[in-house]
Design an enzyme around this catalytic site. Sequence first.
Site, PDB file in Angstrom:
ATOM      1  N   SER A 145       0.783  -1.228   0.000  1.00 12.35           N
ATOM      2  CA  SER A 145       0.000   0.000   0.000  1.00 12.35           C
ATOM      3  C   SER A 145       0.818   1.283   0.000  1.00 12.35           C
ATOM      4  CB  SER A 145      -0.940   0.010   1.213  1.00 12.35           C
ATOM      5  OG  SER A 145      -0.208  -0.010   2.425  1.00 12.35           O
ATOM      6  N   HIS A 173      -5.743  -3.882  -1.747  1.00 13.54           N
ATOM      7  CA  HIS A 173      -5.586  -2.892  -2.814  1.00 13.54           C
ATOM      8  C   HIS A 173      -5.589  -3.514  -4.208  1.00 13.54           C
ATOM      9  CE1 HIS A 173      -4.654   0.551  -0.160  1.00 13.54           C
ATOM     10  NE2 HIS A 173      -4.154  -0.384   0.635  1.00 13.54           N
ATOM     11  N   LYS A 204     -12.244   0.099  -0.025  1.00 13.59           N
ATOM     12  CA  LYS A 204     -11.510   0.635  -1.169  1.00 13.59           C
ATOM     13  C   LYS A 204     -12.385   0.515  -2.425  1.00 13.59           C
ATOM     14  CE  LYS A 204      -7.221  -0.069   1.270  1.00 13.59           C
ATOM     15  NZ  LYS A 204      -7.872  -0.289   2.581  1.00 13.59           N
TER      16      LYS A 204
END
Length: 356
Positions: A145, A173, A204
């Site tokens: 990240s 992610h 996310k």
Amino acid sequence: MIEGARRIMVGSNNYLGLTNDPRVIAAATAALEKYGSACTGSRFLNGNTDLHEQLEAELATLMGKEAALVFPTGYQANLGVISALAGAGDVLLIDKLNHASMMDGATLSGAEVVRFRHGDLDHLEARLARATGRAKMVIVDGVFSMEGDIANLPRLVEQCEAHGARLVVDDAHGVGVFGATGAGVAEHFGLTDKVDLIIGTFSKSFASIGGFVVGDEEVISYIRHTARSLIFSAAIPASACAAVIAAIEVMRQEPERREHLWMHARRMQRELTGLGFDTAGTESPIVPVIVGGTLRTFEFWRKLFDAGVFTNPVIAPAVPPTSGRIRTSYMATHTDSQLDFVLDAFSRVGREMGLI
């Protein structure tokens, strides 16, 4: 709008731009009206709804695994999964730059925690060889990240098979971003069946709150009944589940969102590097700009903020003390003119500070 001024947001993990999508909002609103604002209890008590179970079925299908389990947060998913599966006498091999939640889950488990240098799979190989004869689990981020690089899953799979180790990937992610259907880094490499467990988050690409794990049904059932961070936490609201279900449907209907995201990501990787910035070899829509020390990083961040660009300053302990950076991340819904504005601000501030 921040402090009364408009700024371009390049500090969000809203990769597919779904947090303001009317379909996602409508689904969450309908669930809010039907189920109320909260579940007010653990899923083992009164906190389970049909939407929680529908979401788990949707996730298992999307991720190509037998079963899924929803947690209150991504942090709690890592904490619960790792501490439930490992214990005294076991060995957990962890990339040095893994997310803090994975480190905390490993510490809580009581297993021996062995860290290897970031992305250095020769170092991991040596660590694995020393753990011969013991139960082992290799744990990595799919996308790191703060660096933006991705795990070398093909080699990791080979190493785990050769040494009899399990492989767990936190793809917070990567899900929604990588892979033909957005199932993440394992799908990107065609290795979904070779990764034992994939952990993710809803905060996310899925435009909500919560976390999850997918894997073999027997393993998921075991985690369901042993992960303390699930058992002793209140369930996420049904409205949060509804938002994720809607986001998954939009992902299916509009694969062009990922195409737009990658178009923007590749442009920013190329142009920020072309300006002379160190972008740490990123391979994802996370594009860090390495600045250096803490005060210099904050100065760069403030100048960008005043210039109308919202980014994230990242300093120790999240990164090494001399490796402070401006973390940028891009969305499918950015426009070319917005990115032009961001690049102009980086160029001006970078030259003013002598970084380029």
